[in-house]
Design an enzyme around this catalytic site. Structure first.
Site, PDB file in Angstrom:
ATOM      1  N   GLU A 175      -3.747  41.548  -0.479  1.00 22.65           N
ATOM      2  CA  GLU A 175      -3.454  40.534   0.521  1.00 22.65           C
ATOM      3  C   GLU A 175      -2.785  39.347  -0.176  1.00 22.65           C
ATOM      4  O   GLU A 175      -3.251  38.892  -1.224  1.00 22.65           O
ATOM      5  CB  GLU A 175      -4.740  40.078   1.215  1.00 22.65           C
ATOM      6  CG  GLU A 175      -4.541  38.939   2.210  1.00 22.65           C
ATOM      7  CD  GLU A 175      -5.847  38.515   2.871  1.00 22.65           C
ATOM      8  OE1 GLU A 175      -6.758  39.371   2.975  1.00 22.65           O
ATOM      9  OE2 GLU A 175      -5.965  37.352   3.274  1.00 22.65           O
ATOM     10  N   GLU A 180      -2.398  28.929   4.070  1.00 24.75           N
ATOM     11  CA  GLU A 180      -3.555  28.699   4.929  1.00 24.75           C
ATOM     12  C   GLU A 180      -3.870  27.210   4.914  1.00 24.75           C
ATOM     13  O   GLU A 180      -3.735  26.544   3.894  1.00 24.75           O
ATOM     14  CB  GLU A 180      -4.777  29.463   4.434  1.00 24.75           C
ATOM     15  CG  GLU A 180      -4.650  30.965   4.496  1.00 24.75           C
ATOM     16  CD  GLU A 180      -5.929  31.630   4.014  1.00 24.75           C
ATOM     17  OE1 GLU A 180      -6.769  31.972   4.867  1.00 24.75           O
ATOM     18  OE2 GLU A 180      -6.083  31.788   2.795  1.00 24.75           O
TER      19      GLU A 180
END
Length: 428
Positions: A175, A180
């Site tokens: 990932e 974020e």
């Protein structure tokens, strides 16, 4: 933490259960990501010499319309893995174009469909989109220009998952979190890697903060990674703040030399951001101006690739059509023999890529010229010390058929033997 998935979660989306698996990595992983002493300690990213746009969405269309279904699929359901509070809805209910060339993902405090979440009746709705089954990429420049929401409990993200997640599961799939943000850190974003042995709270990453207490929600910013074999570099508005290589993993497996798909979402609540509180104003919006994936030869080396009997790797008849054979031929200085070994894992001539036919990996797979598309068939590793040119997924060498030095002899993939017909010297 253990993964628990409700049977109804993310209904009707191919690979959705696999995509949901990776969501558990977010909250604890990025929260624990180390921060650099100062973003200015790393030089600004240089402008990329773009060779091909592999994916682009500028979100043009009438206000209120849904995203292009040929590029994105919409996930639906809740997410128990992170204890998020939202229900992701279908269609354009929470993800729609605004008529000004932007995608708006809206989080609302509502439940118009009597949706049921892991904690009971859902309290919020939002949206999550991915390109699984529509677009994947290996290497290149991946970016999104966005304006994030604000407020306690908000959790926008732009990230990628290994396309093999349905086969190997998470975190073996890998990932890459491009960006974020959590509402309680309005000036800070995080970039993180997750893989086997460094997932969840063990994710490898760093944070970037705006100067002077500026908030990311106040303006649009461009979040990007530059991704090449065994290297990923993060930037905000062109300012590089971290670079990761296999050396950062302490011997753990690097799982980022393969195709990944893209994800955009706006979560509400969860382990990392915490739940909304009385200070949180709804609705909140993640506004996306564009998403773009390009391949670049920035930092690559160019010249002729000289092989058997001193002859050159050559595009037959200098033909730029897809499927044109790549052959051995007497060196003549033409563009058909001018190759760029790029930092993105491609080998290019005449504006196209060296390609293993039909993505074959078997001995004897012919090698050709093809439009650059980011697939494994076009991923090569060149070792100047040994003159080997290896197709990465096949782990096989570029080979001159039958060790024949005649002009026009085709090239192929073959098990690496160290023989003269597999040696290629890049001569500038």
């Amino acid at each position: 933490m253990p993964l628990r998935i409700r049977p109804h979660s993310f209904r009707g989306v191919a690979l959705a259960v696999a995509a949901l698996t990776a969501a558990l990595s977010w909250a604890p992983g990025s929260a624990a990501a180390p921060r650099p002493a100062a973003a200015s300690a790393i030089p600004a990213a240089s402008a990329a010499a773009i060779q091909a746009v592999n994916f682009e969405d500028n979100f043009d269309g009438p206000a209120g319309s849904a995203v292009d279904g040929g590029k994105w699929q919409i996930e639906t359901g809740d997410n128990v893995a992170n204890h998020e509070r939202q229900y992701y809805t279908a269609g354009n209910a929470n993800a729609s174009l605004n008529g000004q060339g932007q995608l708006v993902i809206t989080a609302r405090r509502e439940n118009p469909g009597n949706y049921q979440c892991w904690y009971g009746r859902c309290e919020y709705t939002s949206a999550r989109l991915n390109t699984a089954g529509r677009f994947t990429q290996t290497y290149g420049h991946v970016e999104a220009r966005m304006k994030v929401p604000r407020g306690q409990g908000m959790w926008p993200a732009f990230w990628m998952l290994g396309n093999d997640i349905g086969d190997v599961g998470w975190p073996a799939s890998g990932e890459i979190d491009v960006m974020e943000n959590v509402g309680f850190e309005p000036s800070t974003v995080h970039g993180t890697l997750h893989g086997p042995g460094y997932s969840g709270s063990g994710g490898i990453g760093a944070a970037y903060s705006l100067p002077g207490g500026q908030a990311f929600a106040d303006a649009f910013h461009t979040f990007a990674v530059d991704w090449s074999p065994d290297s990923i570099t993060w930037s905000v508005d062109g300012n590089v703040y971290q670079r990761r290589t296999p050396a950062d993993l302490g011997g753990r497996q690097w799982v980022f030399n393969k195709p990944f798909f893209l994800i955009l979402n706006l979560a509400v609540g969860g382990y990392w951001p915490g739940d909304p509180d009385g200070s949180t104003v709804f609705p909140q919006q993640l506004v996306v101006d564009h998403v773009r994936v390009t391949t670049s030869d920035t930092g690559g080396s160019g010249g002729t690739l000289r092989g058997l009997s001193g002859k050159c790797l050559d595009v037959a008849a200098a033909n730029t059509a897809n499927g044109t054979p790549v052959q051995l031929y007497g060196c003549n200085g033409s563009a058909a023999q001018r190759w760029t070994v790029g930092t993105d894992g491609t080998v290019r001539a005449l504006g196209k890529c060296l390609d293993a036919a039909s993505a074959g990996t078997a001995d004897g797979t012919r090698v050709q010229l093809w439009d650059c598309n980011g697939t494994g068939a076009q991923r090569w590793s060149y070792n100047a010390a040994t003159d080997d040119l290896v197709n990465i997924p096949a782990n096989k060498c570029l080979d001159v058929l039958d060790n024949n030095p005649a002009d026009g002899t085709p090239t192929q993939l073959w098990t690496c033997t160290g023989s003269a017909n597999q040696k290629w010297s890049l001569v500038s």
